[in-house]
Motif scaffolding. Structure first.
Motif, short mmCIF file in Angstrom:
data_model
loop_
_atom_site.label_atom_id
_atom_site.label_comp_id
_atom_site.label_asym_id
_atom_site.label_seq_id
_atom_site.Cartn_x
_atom_site.Cartn_y
_atom_site.Cartn_z
N TYR A 122 5.48 21.35 -2.35
CA TYR A 122 6.65 20.63 -2.84
C TYR A 122 6.91 19.39 -2.00
O TYR A 122 7.19 18.31 -2.53
CB TYR A 122 7.85 21.58 -2.80
CG TYR A 122 9.16 20.95 -3.23
CD1 TYR A 122 9.50 20.85 -4.57
CD2 TYR A 122 10.08 20.49 -2.29
CE1 TYR A 122 10.71 20.30 -4.97
CE2 TYR A 122 11.29 19.92 -2.68
CZ TYR A 122 11.59 19.84 -4.02
OH TYR A 122 12.79 19.28 -4.40
N THR A 127 4.45 16.61 -2.78
CA THR A 127 4.79 15.94 -4.04
C THR A 127 6.01 15.04 -3.87
O THR A 127 6.05 13.92 -4.39
CB THR A 127 5.06 16.98 -5.14
OG1 THR A 127 3.89 17.77 -5.34
CG2 THR A 127 5.44 16.31 -6.45
N GLU A 128 7.00 15.51 -3.12
CA GLU A 128 8.21 14.72 -2.88
C GLU A 128 7.88 13.40 -2.19
O GLU A 128 8.44 12.35 -2.52
CB GLU A 128 9.19 15.51 -2.01
CG GLU A 128 10.02 16.52 -2.75
CD GLU A 128 11.12 15.86 -3.57
OE1 GLU A 128 12.23 15.67 -3.06
OE2 GLU A 128 10.85 15.54 -4.74
N GLU A 175 4.24 27.22 -1.01
CA GLU A 175 4.91 26.60 -2.16
C GLU A 175 5.76 25.42 -1.68
O GLU A 175 5.76 24.36 -2.30
CB GLU A 175 5.77 27.62 -2.88
CG GLU A 175 6.41 27.08 -4.16
CD GLU A 175 7.30 28.09 -4.86
OE1 GLU A 175 7.73 27.81 -5.99
OE2 GLU A 175 7.57 29.17 -4.28
N PHE A 176 6.48 25.61 -0.58
CA PHE A 176 7.31 24.53 -0.05
C PHE A 176 6.46 23.39 0.49
O PHE A 176 6.79 22.22 0.31
CB PHE A 176 8.24 25.06 1.03
CG PHE A 176 9.13 24.01 1.65
CD1 PHE A 176 9.93 23.20 0.86
CD2 PHE A 176 9.15 23.82 3.02
CE1 PHE A 176 10.75 22.23 1.43
CE2 PHE A 176 9.96 22.86 3.59
CZ PHE A 176 10.77 22.06 2.80
N ARG A 222 12.49 25.35 2.05
CA ARG A 222 13.64 24.68 1.45
C ARG A 222 14.73 25.72 1.35
O ARG A 222 14.48 26.87 0.96
CB ARG A 222 13.28 24.15 0.06
CG ARG A 222 14.37 23.32 -0.59
CD ARG A 222 13.96 22.86 -1.98
NE ARG A 222 13.94 23.97 -2.95
CZ ARG A 222 13.63 23.83 -4.24
NH1 ARG A 222 13.30 22.65 -4.73
NH2 ARG A 222 13.64 24.88 -5.05
#
Length: 325
Positions: free
Chosen positions: A305, A308-309, A301-302, A121
């Motif tokens: 993310y 989850t998004e 980590e991305f 991101r």
């Protein structure tokens, strides 16, 4: 018999020198990249693609970077192109973002972000809600009171149906206990149209990225009722939704995805290269010039993310009635 190095034409020395040069070359220096922009020229995704292209080259992290546009269906045409045409190719990257997540579900795309390789991101922008300076709505409390009194009379103007502006409005309606699938959302094809309609008083409230309205807010032609950040932004005198009692935080993020089928080592190299890119003077200057938020997040980590998004956005577009259960 003594060992020797052959120096005749076609011997070993040229081969060894080439091999040594390859080993000693900085990672990514000789790389060629192709960046797919899954949208028409001129929008935010293309701006990001061009910024990545310039920063990779200025930082000497790539020899050549080419860009191509693959517009349509909220970015899912470009997504399909990445998946179907570039499998296993570590040299192809695609610009992506929150708008693509919702478009995947709304357009019933046969391919999703689960089929690609998340890399990083990069940037983000918070949404802002604005009214004309002449409006009698002075705060979010006024707007919500008008909505509760007559939901159909309040028009929420933003970009294309199912995009980040409608998602923002839907989250606000959800947070105050309204029917998120039944509110008067008016979709326009560009931020310029939303701005014109809002300034003209043809809609109740306009939604969009803060930078789209910043000049008119500063000039006093628009009143910003709220911004979707978790806390007030430095230099931006706009109250957050949260400080006005509305538990909504929303960021329109943008980042980079790689093709499916690349190796773990290739993925790690791409993550490393982008991590180096965001530290370059060229990239930092671009963030400052364009007013982009630095929301860098890389690697595992991305990926978490993005996972989850996808779940959160699917739940939201379903609640908005944009996708059937």
């Amino acid at each position: 018999m003594k060992a020797s190095i052959r120096t005749a034409r076609g011997g070993w020395l040229p081969f060894l020198l080439c091999a040594l040069a390859a080993v000693l070359a900085p990672p990514g220096l000789a790389a060629d990249f192709k960046i797919i922009v899954p949208a028409a020229p001129g929008g935010g995704w293309e701006q990001l693609g061009r910024a990545v292209q310039a920063s990779l080259q200025a930082g000497k992290l790539a020899d050549r970077v080419q860009g191509s546009n693959a517009a349509g269906a909220g970015g899912t045409i470009g997504l399909a192109q990445l998946i179907n045409n570039s499998k296993g190719d570590p040299g192809t990257l695609m610009v992506s973002g929150k708008g693509m997540v919702s478009a995947i579900y709304i357009n019933k795309s046969p391919v999703t972000l689960a089929n690609v390789t998340p890399i990083a991101r990069l940037t983000g922008e918070y949404e802002v809600l604005v009214v004309p300076a002449s409006s009698n709505l002075k705060s979010m409390a006024d707007l919500l009171a008008a909505y509760k009194a007559n939901p159909g009379a309040v028009s929420w103007a933003g970009g294309l149906a199912g995009g980040v502006d409608q998602l923002t409005a839907g989250m606000i309606i959800q947070a105050i206990g309204g029917e998120s699938s039944k509110f008067n959302y008016v979709a326009f094809g560009s931020g310029g149209e939303v701005l014109a309609q809002t300034l003209g008083g043809h809609v109740t409230v306009g939604l969009g990225g803060y930078n789209e309205f910043a000049a008119q807010i500063t000039a006093g032609k628009l009143r910003a009722l709220a911004i979707t950040s978790d806390k007030r932004l430095p230099g931006v005198n706009v109250p957050t939704l949260k400080e006005q009692g509305i538990n909504v935080e929303f960021v329109n993020w943008r980042g980079l995805m790689a093709a499916p089928g690349i190796t773990d080592a290739q993925r790690a190299e791409l993550v490393k290269t982008v991590a180096q890119m965001v530290k370059t003077p060229q990239w930092k200057a671009t963030l400052e010039k364009d007013g982009w938020l630095d929301l860098y997040m890389g690697g595992d980590e991305f990926k978490a993310y993005v996972d989850t998004e996808q779940k959160n956005v699917l739940s939201l577009v379903t609640a908005l009635g944009l996708v059937k259960k």
